[in-house]
Structures are given as structure tokens and as C-alpha cells.
Scaffold this active site. Structure first.
Site, PDB file in Angstrom:
ATOM      1  CD  GLU A 153      -2.934   1.027   2.334  1.00  0.00           C
ATOM      2  OE1 GLU A 153      -4.121   1.310   2.136  1.00  0.00           O
ATOM      3  OE2 GLU A 153      -2.505   0.739   3.440  1.00  0.00           O
ATOM      4  N   GLY A 285       2.378   0.754  11.558  1.00  0.00           N
ATOM      5  CA  GLY A 285       2.137  -0.023  12.761  1.00  0.00           C
ATOM      6  C   GLY A 285       1.552  -1.371  12.408  1.00  0.00           C
ATOM      7  CG  HIS A 321      -7.147   0.192  12.603  1.00  0.00           C
ATOM      8  ND1 HIS A 321      -7.467   1.531  12.642  1.00  0.00           N
ATOM      9  CD2 HIS A 321      -6.626  -0.024  11.370  1.00  0.00           C
ATOM     10  CE1 HIS A 321      -7.172   2.085  11.477  1.00  0.00           C
ATOM     11  NE2 HIS A 321      -6.646   1.157  10.687  1.00  0.00           N
ATOM     12  CD  GLU A 322      -4.279  -2.756  10.536  1.00  0.00           C
ATOM     13  OE1 GLU A 322      -4.623  -2.952   9.348  1.00  0.00           O
ATOM     14  OE2 GLU A 322      -3.877  -1.649  10.927  1.00  0.00           O
TER      15      GLU A 322
END
Length: 878
Positions: A153, A285, A321-322
């Protein structure tokens, strides 16, 4: 992606990616414009020969194509690859063609005669060198072993293999990896079969679900795997050789977080497996690759005996989050990078919600409010931007991954969830996912789903927060008849003048009391001003204009009403509202609506607050005073203020963890210890830290993990070269990622000038990973006497630094000029004006820094005298 930019002075950075289709263009010379859609891929098979012990690799791709309109040429992405045989086949066999470079990031094919609509197959052989700066397919050595990992990304898949490297080209892939016999290979899907060989083995993986190229992932090397049990699909914690003993916490957390997300989304996890992998060299992260989520190793791997509450809370929210991205971003993918912010804002909002549900003891919703304050600070400056913007070039898409994308986006979603109603908001999200699963969508698709589910117009109000920069200021005035008059205008830093005054449609939530009951009134403020009727017959005795601190707006009341809230804060406001109050107070100071001496006095009123989260916000406020006002001459009076303001709080909490204490105390204690030891010059705290540091070195498991890092930091302040050498040795030999991070940070806290110079040399000459090289300079700059050092270090070593970090991060180098020095800012403008130091986006970065520096310098000039006088009186009254 939960993004972690390199830490630079005066900057806290977060995560990555944004909304709305733009017209397709032919890829131009830059390689950053969009590809045409008359020839599109429908499937890609990728075969790679990966031996991380070697400098390069070879591979081939077979891409099934669909030609939708007759054409004699098309382009695909290929950057830095050496292309070999290239063959295009149609129904009747090989199609004669030629190819050439089309700029640095694309290759163009031309056929002898136009291709007719139909199916074709493209085969390309290629070779490449492994990247060494953590992008594309890169290799690294650790513990005497070699590994390769990937990070694609936003547009780095094209650096690894030929492909259509845009999110709208969402297709199935199948990967086949040839690796040394003793290595493991992993990708997004489970293994289909393995073909052993004498020296290597060939691992074929199952075909993926439709994915954009940026969500593919590869890992290979002597990897270790720890099974995760209790999930709806198989999974493992994956790590480098010798680190599997640190995987237990992650393997325990993952099933609970994934289960909570499956309940929210009302559907199972959408992929066949869920591996999480710890990568030693990794700039973000974490990254949401479908089925193979990558994490920085110091996030995912923790030593059970020495893990801190801070590490646990961070891991919970990063994982949540992921994992949220598996539905929002992976199952349904943005059409184009315009919607990067939406991907990340949703995952940030969802991650905190799920972390709060599964691990309420970490109180992430309150912790995160302080980060929202940072986004509002950026939004109060003229250099801010709308979080939803057209993206036409990808040169520095990373600049979009800031507090606005993550924290403003998250806060706006949370505000509208409350206005629409959580159940209706969720229903809209589920309708959106059902309608666009396995495909692409744009932001308006979500707004339409939310509007339909709630029966309210979500699109209009939300667009006022997404399509224009800035943050509104809501003024609330209690009228004699008990009603509340609300008005809005743009909130700006002091002295800033905008061309116009935009209007927002603001979901305002008022909490108020008439002395008998506390009630909440919700109101959509869509005009410049409006009067709100409150329930009950009695006039309110107090009003809080931001109930739950859930609104993305600044607010103000009369001075008397502000004081009333502060006087009874713990009784009438929740911890979240008190954190919001303190952040709002700082903003009013920045805007010239509050004087500096009044600010420091109001801060001190929260010293007795029982909530550790509020004490953390108080510490942030005290640190704001330090950053803006404290010069070497003011260091001693400020030390008195720190001891008087924060000392009693630490006294109540105690220096050591008590049985049964809430986790929030363990989160704030190190903040208080650090500030009292470093800025407060408290001899008792410094002696305590020295003792704790020695104990940690002797037996790390005997020390409260939450205090280990701060003890090492404070012990370095007055230490000699012998301790520096010991901490350096400990850093280089650390087997636990957290230990490595702690000792590295401590190297920046030595204050002897000779040791400081040695530490800065070590940043570039020592065995640091690319993402670690800013740590020491950043920490050195925290000392008021060394605040110029990081900028000087950057300018003297610009070339060397640029060769160590991923090119896209060079745009953030101007951040070293941040602070309060206009002189340093002007020097930076000249420095980066040199063509050899100019990178795309640097002008925007310098504009943001200029706003920050001018705000700080102006505040110091405007309020410095009264703050100095106040601190002087305080010190003299000891």
C-alpha cells in the site's frame, strides 16, 4: 492500516488511506495517472523464486485479460523490474506485439493490429532486486537469518511484479512461491500443495477472493508459527526464528476481537484464514492484508512477564483496527484513493469501539479523545485541508494519512453515529457491505445507505465536515428565559483570517441540568444561529455544549459558565467530557480567547481529578505550557509548577502498582513520573528512577513493565559514557522488541554534550532499522537546551537519511523545523528550496509547519509575559 510514521519533533503521526471516483486517464509519464479500462485483468497468477539470502529474485506472471473495446495498445504497471519474455495470446494463438517503458512506473504494449473484444492471456517473465527499505518485496537479516516480506500500500505492488496496481482492479490472484527447503512461505490464502525439491520447494497457494493488488502479502524465511485457537477460521501468530515465546498474548486477544467484529457486522469473517505476522522492519504499525495481517514486531510480540498495560491497550486497538478492515476495505474496497480517509477513519472508529467492548478496562474511547484534539488543532490552521479530496497523483499519498484522515474522520463518524442512532447507523453499514461485497464502492454509497436506514439525510450534513477544511466553533449562550442560543463560525488560530466563513450542519448535543435532573438535547445546527428549547420549566444552572465529547467542534460559553463547569467538573462531567474540556481549553488559548495565566490556573484545577484519563489530559496541557513558553531561563520556575500541579496526583496514585488498581492508573503513572523527573526536576523521582533502572537491568521481570521505559529514560539524564555504552549494548542484544525500543529511546535522554553527539552519530552508523533512525534525534530535542539539535542533525545528514528511509517518507523531513523558532523555519524554507532536496508535497508540508511555528511563536509573544510572571510568582512563593 494503522500507520506509524517516523517520529519527528513536535509531531505525532498515525495511520493511512481516502473517497469518490475520478475520470479514468491513460497512464502518463509519471506513472501515477489512472489506467484505461478498455483492457482489464480478470485473474492473475504470480510465480516467484524467493531466496532472501540472495540480493534478487525472479518471477513470472500470467494475467487473464478481457478486452472490452477494440484497441491496439494498453498499459499496466511495472516499476524497476527487468522484463524478459512478454507474450500475449488470444483465442487463435500468439498476438504479435511490442512493449516499451511508459514512464518509470508503467509498461505499454502495442499490437500489430487492433485487439478485438474478448479474452486474452498475458505472460511476462521478469527479474528484480529485493528492496531494502521496507517497500515492495524487501529482504532483511535478523538473528543471523534472512527473510523477505512485503508492503504494497498504496502503489508498491508494481515494484514487486507486473500488475494493474489500482484499487478498482479487484480480481482473484494465485501465488506460487519457490523458497529454500528450510523456509516457510505464507500469502493471503492457505497452501494448496507443496512440491519438494532437492534445494528448494515450490508452494502453491489457493486462489484468493477478489482483491486489489495493494492487499496482497508475502512472507518467507525460517518463520515460526503459533496456532490461534477459538476463531471461526484457522490462524497463526507468525514471527521470526526464536520469537514464538512472545506470541501468546496476541493469540489470546485475536479470537475475542474477531468474534466481536463478526457480531457487529452480522456475518462471518470473509476469508479462509487469519494469520498475523510480526515484522522487524516495517514502517506502518500494521497493515490489513486479507488473511495475512502484518504488524510491526514491537506491537504484536510481547514478553508476558514484562508486558505493560500500554502495550496491551495498543495491541488490542491495532488488532481491532486491522481486523475491521477485513470487511471495510477488503471485502468492500474503495474505488480510488480519494476514499483512503474513509477506509482508515472507519477502521479507527470501529477499532476503538471493539476494543472498548472487549477490553473496557483500557477505556480507548477516552484515551483517543486526546488524539482528536490534535486533529482539531491542525484544522484550526489555514493550511488544513478537506479530508475528502480528489487524488490525481500518488507521489505523496502518504501525506493524506494524518490526524485528519484518521482522527477527524473517526470523530465525524462517531458524531453522526450518535445523531442517526447507533442501531440505524449499524443497519446502514450492513446494507452498504451487502450491496458491495467483493467489489468496490465510493463514499456516497455509504452515505446513501446510512440515509436510507435512518430516514435522515446523512449525506448533506456529513459533506459539510468532509468537503471543506476547518472546524466549527459553537457558542452557547443561556438566555434569561432558559433557552439556549447557539451560533457557529469557523474556529481559527489567533490572527488567522480566512477568505470566507463556511457553514456546517452540526449535530450538537447539549447536556444540562436544572438542579433536579441532568438531561441531553440533540439539535442539528444548520444555520448561522438558532435558539434551542430545553425540557423542563426551570432555567439550566449549567450547560455543557458537547455531551460525551462526541462532537467534532470547538465550543465556548461565557467566562462564568466555563468556570462553573471547571469548579464541579468531576461531579457534572464524565471523564470523556473532562478530557474534552481540557482539550477545548487549550484551543481557546491558541485562538486568543483565553489568556495564558488563566490557562495555567484552570489546568491546575484538575490536579485532584479522580480519573487517570483526565490526569493524562492534564499532563498534556502542562506539556503544552512547556513546549510553547519554557525557555532555559524559565526551566526552574516551570519545574516548580510541574511539581505543584502533577506531584499531588502522583502522590495519590503512588509510585508503584497497587493490587487491584485500574489499568488507567498504570497508563498515566509513567507520564507523571516522566514529567516530574525530567521537567519537574524532582530529586525523589529521579532517585526512584535510577533505582528502578538498575533493578530492570539486573532482572527485567522484577520491575513494573509500565515504568521500565521511563525509568531507563530518567536514569540517563545525568549519567556517564559507561551507562550509555551499557544501554547501547542492551539495545543491540535485545531479544524482546519492547526492550529494544526502550533502550533505543533511553539513548536519546543522555544530556552530556559529548554523549549527545555520539548518540546522534549512532542514529545513522549503528545497527538501527530504517524506522528507528529518528528516535534518538527526536528524544534529544525534548531538552530545551537541545531543541535546535534535531534540525541541525537532519540538515547535516540529509543525504544519508534519504538513502535509509522509504522515498515517500522524505516529504516529512521538513518536520524537523517545527517548534517555536521562526528563524529555524526560515532556514528550513531555504534548505528545502534547493532542487536536490525538494520532493513532491514538500511545499504543503512546509506550509503546515509554517502555520504551526507561527502559531507557537505568536502565542509565546502574546502570552509569554503573563505566563512567565505567573510561574515566577509561583516559584517565589515556595
Amino acid at each position: 492500516m494503522r500507520h506509524h510514521r517516523p517520529t519527528l519533533p513536535m509531531a505525532l503521526f498515525f495511520a493511512l488511506f481516502f473517497l469518490g471516483p475520478t475520470s479514468a486517464k491513460t497512464a502518463g509519464a509519471s506513472g501515477s495517472e489512472r489506467l484505461r479500462r478498455d483492457v482489464v485483468p480478470t485473474f492473475e497468477s504470480i510465480s516467484l523464486n524467493l531466496d532472501a539470502r540472495k540480493p534478487g529474485y525472479t518471477g513470472s506472471v500470467r494475467i487473464d485479460l478481457r478486452v472490452d473495446a477494440a484497441t491496439d495498445s494498453f498499459q499496466l504497471h511495472s516499476e524497476g523490474l527487468t522484463l524478459g519474455r512478454l507474450t500475449l495470446r488470444g483465442a487463435k494463438g500468439i498476438v504479435p506485439s511490442t512493449h516499451r517503458a511508459a514512464g518509470p512506473a508503467a509498461v505499454a504494449l502495442r499490437t500489430r493490429s487492433p485487439l478485438k473484444p474478448g479474452a486474452y492471456t498475458l505472460h511476462i517473465d521478469f527479474a528484480n532486486t529485493f528492496n531494502t527499505r521496507a517497500q515492495g518485496i524487501y529482504r532483511l537479516e535478523t538473528g543471523g537469518e534472512w527473510y523477505c516480506f512485503t508492503q504494497f500500500e498504496s502503489d508498491d505492488a508494481r515494484k514487486a511484479f507486473p500488475c494493474w496496481d489500482e484499487p478498482s482492479f479487484k480480481i482473484p490472484y494465485q501465488l506460487t512461491l519457490a523458497v529454500p527447503r528450510g523456509h516457510r512461505a505464507l500469502t493471503n490464502t492457505p497452501v494448496a500443495h507443496v512440491t519438494p525439491g532437492k534445494v528448494t520447494k515450490t508452494v502453491m497457494f489457493r486462489r484468493t477472493k477478489p482483491l486489489p493488488s495493494y492487499l496482497l502479502a508475502i512472507a518467507a524465511g525460517p518463520l515460526e508459527m503459533v496456532p490461534i485457537t477459538g476463531m471461526s477460521v484457522p490462524g497463526n501468530v507468525v514471527c521470526v526464528k526464536g520469537a514464538s515465546a512472545l506470541a501468546g498474548t496476541a493469540s489470546t486477544m485475536a479470537p475475542r476481537l474477531l468474534g466481536a467484529l463478526e457480531r457487529y457486522f452480522g456475518r462471518p469473517y470473509p476469508y479462509e484464514k487469519l494469520d498475523v505476522i510480526a515484522v522487524p522492519e516495517f514502517w506502518p504499525g500494521a497493515m490489513e492484508n486479507a488473511g495475512l495481517v502484518t504488524f510491526r514486531d514491537d506491537v504484536l510480540l510481547v514478553e508476558p512477564k514484562t508486558v505493560s498495560v500500554r502495550q496491551l491497550s495498543r495491541l488490542s486497538v491495532y488488532m481491532a483496527h486491522e481486523f475491521a478492515h477485513m470487511w471495510f476495505g477488503d471485502l468492500v474496497t474503495m474505488e480510488w484513493w480519494d476514499d483512503l480517509w474513509l477506509n482508515e477513519a472507519f477502521a479507527e472508529w470501529m477499532g476503538n469501539k471493539i476494543s472498548d467492548e472487549v477490553y473496557p478496562e483500557y477505556k480507548m474511547h477516552v484515551q483517543d479523545l486526546q488524539a482528536t484534539q490534535g486533529a482539531m488543532k491542525i484544522d484550526a490552521r489555514l493550511s488544513t485541508r478537506a479530508i475528502r479530496q480528489p487524488v490525481s497523483a500518488l507521489d505523496n499519498l502518504l501525506q493524506a494519512a494524518d490526524e485528519l484522515a484518521y482522527k477527524k474522520g473517526q470523530a465525524v463518524l462517531g458524531m453522526f453515529e450518535q445523531w442517526l442512532g447507533p442501531d440505524k447507523f449499524r443497519a446502514g453499514v450492513l446494507d452498504y457491505l451487502n450491496a458491495h461485497e467483493w467489489g468496490n464502492a465510493v463514499g456516497s454509497d455509504l452515505w446513501s445507505a446510512l440515509s436510507k436506514a435512518s430516514g435522515k439525510d446523512a449525506s448533506g450534513p456529513m459533506s459539510t465536515f468532509l468537503d471543506q477544511g476547518g472546524v466549527p466553533l459553537v457558542t452557547a449562550e443561556i438566555q434569561p428565559d432558559g433557552r439556549v442560543r447557539l451560533s457557529q463560525r469557523r474556529f481559527l488560530s489567533y490572527g488567522a483570517q480566512a477568505a470566507g466563513d463556511p457553514l456546517w450542519k452540526i449535530p450538537v448535543a447539549l447536556t444540562y441540568s436544572d438542579g433536579l435532573a441532568v438531561q441531553t438535547k440533540r439539535f442539528l445546527l444548520s444555520e448561522r444561529e438558532a435558539t434551542v428549547e430545553l425540557e423542563g420549566d426551570r432555567a439550566p444552572i449549567w450547560v455543557n455544549p458537547n455531551a460525551g465529547a462526541a462532537g467534532y467542534y470547538r465550543w465556548t460559553l461565557s467566562s462564568e459558565a466555563m468556570q462553573k463547569l471547571a469548579q464541579s467538573a468531576a461531579e457534572i462531567m464524565s471523564p470523556a467530557e473532562r478530557v474534552g474540556y481540557l482539550g477545548n481549553l487549550t484551543a481557546l488559548l491558541d485562538a486568543g480567547l483565553l489568556h495564558g495565566d488563566e490557562y495555567v490556573r484552570l489546568l491546575a484545577r484538575f490536579a485532584d481529578d479522580p480519573s487517570p484519563e483526565v490526569l493524562s489530559a492534564l499532563a498534556d496541557g502542562v506539556d503544552q505550557v512547556r513546549r510553547v513558553f519554557v525557555t532555559p531561563e524559565l526551566a526552574e520556575p516551570f519545574a516548580v509548577y510541574v511539581r505543584q500541579t502533577l506531584g499531588p496526583a502522583l502522590g495519590r496514585l503512588g509510585l508503584t502498582r497497587r493490587p487491584g488498581e485500574e489499568d488507567g492508573v498504570s497508563l498515566v503513572r509513567p507520564e507523571l513520573v516522566h514529567m516530574l523527573g525530567d521537567y519537574g526536576k524532582d530529586d525523589r523521582i529521579l532517585a526512584f528512577a535510577d533505582s528502578l533502572a538498575k533493578q530492570y537491568i539486573a532482572a527485567s521481570g522484577s520491575v513494573d513493565p509500565s515504568l521500565a521505559g521511563v525509568a531507563l529514560d530518567l536514569s540517563a539524564l545525568h549519567a556517564d559514557a559507561a551507562l550509555f555504552a551499557e544501554y547501547k549494548r542492551r539495545f543491540e542484544t535485545a531479544r524482546v522488541p519492547a526492550d529494544r525500543s526502550r533502550f533505543l529511546a533511553a539513548l536519546g535522554f543522555f544530556r552530556d554534550p559529548k554523549i549527545v553527539e555520539e548518540a546522534l552519530r549512532y542514529s545513522l552508523q549503528g545497527p538501527l532499522r530504517p524506522q528507528e533512525i529518528f528516535t534518538i534525534p527526536n528524544v534529544v530535542g525534548l531538552a530545551v537546551e537541545y531543541e535546535e539539535i534535531p534540525y541541525r542533525w537532519m540538515t547535516e545528514n540529509f543525504g544519508a537519511i534519504s538513502t535509509k528511509i522509504p522515498p515517500m517518507f522524505s516529504v516529512f523531513m521538513p518536520q524537523f523545523a517545527s517548534g517555536c523558532s521562526v528563524k529555524r523555519l526560515e532556514a528550513a524554507k531555504s534548505f528545502f528550496a534547493e532542487p536536490s532536496r525538494s520532493v513532491p508535497g514538500a511545499d504543503k508540508e512546509l506550509a503546515k509547519i509554517a502555520d504551526q511555528v507561527n502559531d507557537c511563536a505568536g502565542l509565546r509573544e502574546r502570552e509569554g509575559a503573563v505566563v512567565t510572571a505567573y510561574l515566577g510568582r509561583l516559584a517565589g512563593a515556595r
